[in-house]
Motif scaffolding. Sequence first.
Motif, PDB file in Angstrom:
ATOM      1  N   VAL A  63       0.712  -0.708  -0.109  1.00 25.83           N
ATOM      2  CA  VAL A  63      -0.420  -0.003   0.034  1.00 25.83           C
ATOM      3  C   VAL A  63       0.899   1.632   0.174  1.00 25.83           C
ATOM      4  CG1 VAL A  63      -1.797   1.227   1.438  1.00 25.83           C
ATOM      5  CG2 VAL A  63      -1.963  -1.820   1.187  1.00 25.83           C
ATOM      6  N   ALA A  64       0.318   1.941  -0.478  1.00 27.27           N
ATOM      7  CA  ALA A  64       1.514   3.449  -1.233  1.00 27.27           C
ATOM      8  C   ALA A  64       1.228   4.008   0.539  1.00 27.27           C
ATOM      9  CB  ALA A  64       0.478   4.076  -2.235  1.00 27.27           C
ATOM     10  N   PRO A  65       2.846   4.622   0.921  1.00 29.40           N
ATOM     11  CA  PRO A  65       2.383   5.590   1.977  1.00 29.40           C
ATOM     12  C   PRO A  65       1.193   6.152   2.197  1.00 29.40           C
ATOM     13  CG  PRO A  65       4.445   5.060   0.806  1.00 29.40           C
ATOM     14  CD  PRO A  65       3.710   4.982  -0.162  1.00 29.40           C
ATOM     15  N   GLY A  66       0.937   7.159   0.911  1.00 30.73           N
ATOM     16  CA  GLY A  66      -0.082   8.141   1.419  1.00 30.73           C
ATOM     17  C   GLY A  66      -1.576   7.255   1.942  1.00 30.73           C
ATOM     18  N   PHE A  67      -1.308   6.239   1.614  1.00 30.52           N
ATOM     19  CA  PHE A  67      -2.771   5.568   2.206  1.00 30.52           C
ATOM     20  C   PHE A  67      -2.673   4.293   3.025  1.00 30.52           C
ATOM     21  CE2 PHE A  67      -3.159   7.124  -2.768  1.00 30.52           C
ATOM     22  CZ  PHE A  67      -4.242   7.672  -2.500  1.00 30.52           C
ATOM     23  N   GLN A  68      -1.722   4.491   3.435  1.00 31.12           N
ATOM     24  CA  GLN A  68      -0.648   3.639   4.524  1.00 31.12           C
ATOM     25  C   GLN A  68      -1.708   4.510   6.155  1.00 31.12           C
ATOM     26  OE1 GLN A  68       2.724   2.664   4.773  1.00 31.12           O
ATOM     27  NE2 GLN A  68       3.229   2.153   2.878  1.00 31.12           N
ATOM     28  N   GLY A  69      -2.440   3.006   6.829  1.00 32.19           N
ATOM     29  CA  GLY A  69      -2.556   3.323   8.365  1.00 32.19           C
ATOM     30  C   GLY A  69      -4.001   4.129   8.244  1.00 32.19           C
ATOM     31  N   CYS A  70      -5.197   4.657   6.668  1.00 35.43           N
ATOM     32  CA  CYS A  70      -6.271   5.086   7.437  1.00 35.43           C
ATOM     33  C   CYS A  70      -7.379   3.471   6.318  1.00 35.43           C
ATOM     34  CB  CYS A  70      -6.555   6.111   6.349  1.00 35.43           C
ATOM     35  SG  CYS A  70      -5.556   5.997   4.118  1.00 35.43           S
ATOM     36  N   GLY A  71      -7.259   2.735   6.794  1.00 36.38           N
ATOM     37  CA  GLY A  71      -7.911   1.525   5.798  1.00 36.38           C
ATOM     38  C   GLY A  71      -7.852   0.456   5.172  1.00 36.38           C
ATOM     39  N   VAL A  72      -6.897   0.763   3.708  1.00 39.29           N
ATOM     40  CA  VAL A  72      -7.133   0.677   2.325  1.00 39.29           C
ATOM     41  C   VAL A  72      -6.680  -0.872   2.697  1.00 39.29           C
ATOM     42  CG1 VAL A  72      -5.899   1.064   0.229  1.00 39.29           C
ATOM     43  CG2 VAL A  72      -6.790   2.246   1.588  1.00 39.29           C
ATOM     44  N   GLY A  73      -5.016  -1.198   3.470  1.00 40.68           N
ATOM     45  CA  GLY A  73      -4.859  -2.462   3.443  1.00 40.68           C
ATOM     46  C   GLY A  73      -6.284  -3.391   4.493  1.00 40.68           C
ATOM     47  N   SER A  74      -7.357  -2.357   5.280  1.00 42.42           N
ATOM     48  CA  SER A  74      -7.475  -3.293   6.318  1.00 42.42           C
ATOM     49  C   SER A  74      -9.000  -4.216   5.345  1.00 42.42           C
ATOM     50  CB  SER A  74      -8.016  -3.591   7.727  1.00 42.42           C
ATOM     51  OG  SER A  74      -6.851  -2.852   8.286  1.00 42.42           O
ATOM     52  N   GLY A  75      -9.525  -3.099   4.261  1.00 41.27           N
ATOM     53  CA  GLY A  75     -10.405  -3.579   4.043  1.00 41.27           C
ATOM     54  C   GLY A  75      -9.760  -4.552   2.765  1.00 41.27           C
ATOM     55  N   VAL A  76      -8.989  -3.818   2.262  1.00 39.79           N
ATOM     56  CA  VAL A  76      -8.144  -5.411   0.954  1.00 39.79           C
ATOM     57  C   VAL A  76      -9.097  -6.766   1.561  1.00 39.79           C
ATOM     58  CG1 VAL A  76      -6.599  -5.558  -0.894  1.00 39.79           C
ATOM     59  CG2 VAL A  76      -7.689  -3.602  -0.124  1.00 39.79           C
ATOM     60  N   LEU A  77      -7.581  -6.663   2.824  1.00 40.65           N
ATOM     61  CA  LEU A  77      -7.389  -7.887   3.209  1.00 40.65           C
ATOM     62  C   LEU A  77      -8.973  -8.804   3.961  1.00 40.65           C
ATOM     63  CD1 LEU A  77      -5.121 -10.056   3.285  1.00 40.65           C
ATOM     64  CD2 LEU A  77      -4.769  -8.581   6.043  1.00 40.65           C
ATOM     65  N   ARG A  78      -9.912  -7.744   4.455  1.00 43.11           N
ATOM     66  CA  ARG A  78     -10.819  -8.204   4.516  1.00 43.11           C
ATOM     67  C   ARG A  78     -11.886  -9.127   3.576  1.00 43.11           C
ATOM     68  NH1 ARG A  78     -11.113  -4.168   8.606  1.00 43.11           N
ATOM     69  NH2 ARG A  78     -12.564  -3.290   6.448  1.00 43.11           N
ATOM     70  N   THR A  79     -11.353  -7.846   2.108  1.00 43.85           N
ATOM     71  CA  THR A  79     -12.601  -9.037   0.963  1.00 43.85           C
ATOM     72  C   THR A  79     -12.107 -10.023   0.440  1.00 43.85           C
ATOM     73  OG1 THR A  79     -12.542  -6.057   0.405  1.00 43.85           O
ATOM     74  CG2 THR A  79     -13.195  -7.512  -0.989  1.00 43.85           C
ATOM     75  N   LEU A  80     -10.362 -10.226   0.504  1.00 40.86           N
ATOM     76  CA  LEU A  80      -9.336 -11.061   0.412  1.00 40.86           C
ATOM     77  C   LEU A  80      -9.868 -12.539   0.753  1.00 40.86           C
ATOM     78  CD1 LEU A  80      -6.101  -9.961  -1.052  1.00 40.86           C
ATOM     79  CD2 LEU A  80      -7.680 -10.667  -2.271  1.00 40.86           C
ATOM     80  N   LEU A  81      -9.706 -12.164   2.399  1.00 44.84           N
ATOM     81  CA  LEU A  81     -10.563 -12.785   3.556  1.00 44.84           C
ATOM     82  C   LEU A  81     -11.501 -13.553   3.527  1.00 44.84           C
ATOM     83  CD1 LEU A  81      -7.691 -12.371   6.708  1.00 44.84           C
ATOM     84  CD2 LEU A  81      -7.229 -13.904   4.073  1.00 44.84           C
ATOM     85  N   ARG A  82     -12.496 -12.816   2.739  1.00 43.03           N
ATOM     86  CA  ARG A  82     -14.232 -13.070   3.005  1.00 43.03           C
ATOM     87  C   ARG A  82     -14.109 -14.065   1.648  1.00 43.03           C
ATOM     88  NH1 ARG A  82     -16.000  -8.098   1.941  1.00 43.03           N
ATOM     89  NH2 ARG A  82     -15.864  -8.042   3.947  1.00 43.03           N
ATOM     90  N   LYS A  83     -13.830 -13.825   0.532  1.00 41.08           N
ATOM     91  CA  LYS A  83     -13.859 -14.886  -0.532  1.00 41.08           C
ATOM     92  C   LYS A  83     -12.991 -15.584  -0.019  1.00 41.08           C
ATOM     93  CE  LYS A  83     -12.961 -14.979  -5.640  1.00 41.08           C
ATOM     94  NZ  LYS A  83     -11.472 -14.178  -6.280  1.00 41.08           N
TER      95      LYS A  83
END
Length: 154
Positions: free
Chosen positions: A89-109
Amino acid sequence: MTTEAGEVIGWSLRPAEPADVFAIAELRAVVLRADLERLGRFDEHRVRQRFRDSFSPAHTSIITVGPAFAGCVAVRPADDGHWLEHFYVAPGFQGCGVGSGVLRTLLRKADEERVTVRLNVLRGSPAQRLYERHGFTLDAADEIDIFMTRRPPP
């Protein structure tokens, strides 16, 4: 776009294209630099070349927030489940939920498919805490890597 709490909303995934290799290799160098330097393993050329040599557009998704390139993630099928790789995740988007959201989506699948997910993370990386929060547990470790697994719930 962000919420009042600073969390990013409106991220999406799109399939990677061969031309994405350069942007991802550069992001990889930026994201991994501090951890690789701490481990005495950073090499300006090698960090990019290792990605270029293993890039598989068919298994890689690009993370976008609006029109912005925000990161990438690869999910590679294996005999015993899936390998989660190249999750940057690009530094400007770290710590604001992007990584967690993507990971939740992948793990749900993965859970819907009843698939085990494996990954490795650099020793001492803050990303290890993200993975632990999402149910990954330690399998093994060496002087550089931590290997983790998340099995689908029963």
